[in-house]
Scaffold this motif. Sequence first.
Motif, PDB file in Angstrom:
ATOM      1  N   GLN A 292      34.431  22.550  42.346  1.00 20.60           N
ATOM      2  CA  GLN A 292      35.065  23.606  43.140  1.00 20.60           C
ATOM      3  C   GLN A 292      36.549  23.739  42.815  1.00 20.60           C
ATOM      4  OE1 GLN A 292      37.274  23.197  46.114  1.00 20.60           O
ATOM      5  NE2 GLN A 292      37.447  25.420  45.968  1.00 20.60           N
ATOM      6  N   LYS A 293      37.220  22.637  42.485  1.00 27.79           N
ATOM      7  CA  LYS A 293      38.643  22.685  42.157  1.00 27.79           C
ATOM      8  C   LYS A 293      38.907  23.473  40.875  1.00 27.79           C
ATOM      9  CE  LYS A 293      39.850  18.378  44.513  1.00 27.79           C
ATOM     10  NZ  LYS A 293      40.355  16.981  44.365  1.00 27.79           N
ATOM     11  N   GLU A 294      37.890  23.578  40.016  1.00 32.38           N
ATOM     12  CA  GLU A 294      38.037  24.330  38.769  1.00 32.38           C
ATOM     13  C   GLU A 294      37.599  25.791  38.924  1.00 32.38           C
ATOM     14  OE1 GLU A 294      39.433  22.928  36.059  1.00 32.38           O
ATOM     15  OE2 GLU A 294      39.736  21.222  37.426  1.00 32.38           O
ATOM     16  N   LEU A 295      37.112  26.132  40.121  1.00 32.49           N
ATOM     17  CA  LEU A 295      36.558  27.460  40.347  1.00 32.49           C
ATOM     18  C   LEU A 295      37.671  28.431  40.745  1.00 32.49           C
ATOM     19  CD1 LEU A 295      33.843  28.938  40.342  1.00 32.49           C
ATOM     20  CD2 LEU A 295      33.538  28.264  42.716  1.00 32.49           C
ATOM     21  N   ASN A 296      38.199  29.143  39.770  1.00 35.89           N
ATOM     22  CA  ASN A 296      39.253  30.119  40.013  1.00 35.89           C
ATOM     23  C   ASN A 296      39.069  31.297  39.068  1.00 35.89           C
ATOM     24  OD1 ASN A 296      40.584  29.407  37.448  1.00 35.89           O
ATOM     25  ND2 ASN A 296      41.204  27.534  38.513  1.00 35.89           N
ATOM     26  N   THR A 297      39.868  32.332  39.268  1.00 35.31           N
ATOM     27  CA  THR A 297      39.690  33.558  38.489  1.00 35.31           C
ATOM     28  C   THR A 297      39.866  33.325  36.993  1.00 35.31           C
ATOM     29  OG1 THR A 297      40.522  34.836  40.368  1.00 35.31           O
ATOM     30  CG2 THR A 297      40.442  35.951  38.248  1.00 35.31           C
ATOM     31  N   LYS A 298      40.870  32.549  36.613  1.00 27.85           N
ATOM     32  CA  LYS A 298      41.134  32.304  35.191  1.00 27.85           C
ATOM     33  C   LYS A 298      39.957  31.626  34.516  1.00 27.85           C
ATOM     34  CE  LYS A 298      44.425  30.070  32.046  1.00 27.85           C
ATOM     35  NZ  LYS A 298      45.664  29.259  31.958  1.00 27.85           N
ATOM     36  N   ASN A 299      39.449  30.563  35.127  1.00 31.02           N
ATOM     37  CA  ASN A 299      38.304  29.869  34.543  1.00 31.02           C
ATOM     38  C   ASN A 299      37.048  30.736  34.581  1.00 31.02           C
ATOM     39  OD1 ASN A 299      39.630  27.525  33.829  1.00 31.02           O
ATOM     40  ND2 ASN A 299      39.178  26.472  35.749  1.00 31.02           N
ATOM     41  N   TRP A 300      36.861  31.479  35.678  1.00 31.49           N
ATOM     42  CA  TRP A 300      35.683  32.344  35.794  1.00 31.49           C
ATOM     43  C   TRP A 300      35.628  33.335  34.634  1.00 31.49           C
ATOM     44  CZ3 TRP A 300      31.285  32.381  38.487  1.00 31.49           C
ATOM     45  CH2 TRP A 300      30.540  33.567  38.544  1.00 31.49           C
ATOM     46  N   GLU A 301      36.744  33.992  34.356  1.00 32.94           N
ATOM     47  CA  GLU A 301      36.769  34.966  33.267  1.00 32.94           C
ATOM     48  C   GLU A 301      36.526  34.290  31.918  1.00 32.94           C
ATOM     49  OE1 GLU A 301      40.510  36.933  33.717  1.00 32.94           O
ATOM     50  OE2 GLU A 301      39.837  38.153  35.418  1.00 32.94           O
ATOM     51  N   LYS A 302      37.066  33.075  31.741  1.00 38.30           N
ATOM     52  CA  LYS A 302      36.834  32.338  30.499  1.00 38.30           C
ATOM     53  C   LYS A 302      35.360  31.977  30.356  1.00 38.30           C
ATOM     54  CE  LYS A 302      37.720  27.959  30.272  1.00 38.30           C
ATOM     55  NZ  LYS A 302      38.421  26.640  30.238  1.00 38.30           N
ATOM     56  N   TRP A 303      34.760  31.486  31.442  1.00 38.03           N
ATOM     57  CA  TRP A 303      33.351  31.117  31.392  1.00 38.03           C
ATOM     58  C   TRP A 303      32.460  32.326  31.111  1.00 38.03           C
ATOM     59  CZ3 TRP A 303      33.804  28.102  36.647  1.00 38.03           C
ATOM     60  CH2 TRP A 303      34.517  26.917  36.429  1.00 38.03           C
ATOM     61  N   MET A 304      32.758  33.457  31.771  1.00 39.11           N
ATOM     62  CA  MET A 304      31.928  34.644  31.584  1.00 39.11           C
ATOM     63  C   MET A 304      31.907  35.104  30.126  1.00 39.11           C
ATOM     64  SD  MET A 304      30.452  35.573  34.451  1.00 39.11           S
ATOM     65  CE  MET A 304      30.218  33.795  34.641  1.00 39.11           C
ATOM     66  N   SER A 305      32.989  34.876  29.409  1.00 38.23           N
ATOM     67  CA  SER A 305      33.074  35.328  28.010  1.00 38.23           C
ATOM     68  C   SER A 305      32.331  34.419  27.047  1.00 38.23           C
ATOM     69  CB  SER A 305      34.543  35.425  27.582  1.00 38.23           C
ATOM     70  OG  SER A 305      35.132  34.135  27.483  1.00 38.23           O
ATOM     71  N   GLN A 306      31.856  33.265  27.526  1.00 37.11           N
ATOM     72  CA  GLN A 306      31.258  32.285  26.624  1.00 37.11           C
ATOM     73  C   GLN A 306      29.755  32.128  26.795  1.00 37.11           C
ATOM     74  OE1 GLN A 306      33.694  28.704  25.778  1.00 37.11           O
ATOM     75  NE2 GLN A 306      35.160  29.513  27.267  1.00 37.11           N
ATOM     76  N   PHE A 307      29.149  32.934  27.644  1.00 41.25           N
ATOM     77  CA  PHE A 307      27.687  32.893  27.745  1.00 41.25           C
ATOM     78  C   PHE A 307      27.074  33.443  26.462  1.00 41.25           C
ATOM     79  CE2 PHE A 307      28.541  32.093  32.096  1.00 41.25           C
ATOM     80  CZ  PHE A 307      27.376  31.619  32.686  1.00 41.25           C
TER      81      PHE A 307
END
Length: 421
Positions: A292-307
């Motif tokens: 949960q501590k890593e769950l933020n907008t910056k990481n979310w956008e990064k993760w979405m681009s790597q699926f």
Amino acid sequence: MRCPQCGAQTYRNIGGNHVCPRCAYGSSSPNALMRQGSSQLERGNLEVASPVANRLVAADNDFGFRLLAELVKEDSNKNVFVSPSIVAIALAMTYNGAEGTTKQAMAETLAVEGMSLQEVNEGNAALRTALESPDPKVQLAIANSLWGQKDIVFKPDFMQRNTNYYGAKVASLDFSDPNALPTINGWVKEQTNGKIDELVNEGDLVGAVLVLINAIHFKGMWRLQFDEGKTKEGPFTLPDGKQKQHPMMQQSGAYRYYEDKNFQALSLPYGEGRISMYIFLPARTVTLGQFQKELNTKNWEKWMSQFHEMGGDITLPRFKVEYEAVLAEALTALGMGVAFGGGANLHGICTGGAFISAVRHKTFVEVNEEGTEAAAAIAVSIAGEAIVHRFSMTVDRPFFCAICDSKTGAILFMGFIVEPS
């Protein structure tokens, strides 16, 4: 050679054609072409009507992650499931009546500082339009309403902006009348397809001059439905380490997938693929709190681009969750405390000033073999003086999930499931 679609290092020449064994890019087989098409669809760019609306989506998502973090603090061992979109809309409607330091605090909490009030309203109107009828196999409806105490004089600009930009239904009631409460809750029940039938209680109407109600209902059929015959009882590990037997759905196929050292993540699309459920399963060595501590907008956008597309097997618990939260404490922690109590400046709503007396949020989600049904509602009470690699993913412990619209980037629902029921 690297695959131009999924980036796999294993992209190679097969029979004179460059075919990726991971996502099948370059293959002419119907199944491979279908996977390529769905992959491209789910990766779609934001297509909201204006850059302002795109900025608003980013703000709403950021607000949603911060709100979720505050609610998780209150009890990390229970299911927490919220609709950031509908909470943000309710508070944006309230924001139309805020002035001075109250307006500034709400802007910072909603992450819309730097946007004019007109831009916030136009962005919400564009987003609402973009979310309508997302898919023939998906039902998505958003409804907004204003319930005013009779004989109270509301500012015309406030009422007009909420009707023009948010399509809000306006009704006048005597909150002391015993019929007022069932009238408001009846509207909520109708808008959420019966999933939320008691949002507002008697205490929310005490001293209220206005109640803003927002509701969302979603129902989507999986693109690839789970076979009910394959659902079997299996262990699910609870936060305290104990296990419970629970119905576990099973499926194999080609999915949008991503993993790093801390989690596995999977996209399960509904209908034609515009809206998907994303499942994030923390590694066994990572607690839900650490994730949960890593769950933020910056990481979310990064993760979405790597699926990327990958074949694999999925085991997912069938679950139904009902969640309720009073948001005053969480919103105060996010910096909006000035809007609550007598010091608030909501003079743009009605004569004599006003303040937020209560914010109540309820959600419902049910995930089964056919698909997902989810609903949410929020009430803001205003008082006078808001090669081929395969993976195996068994969601047998607490996890995070989100329902997202890939066309707009809006996160419609998100939450932590710590004990499916």
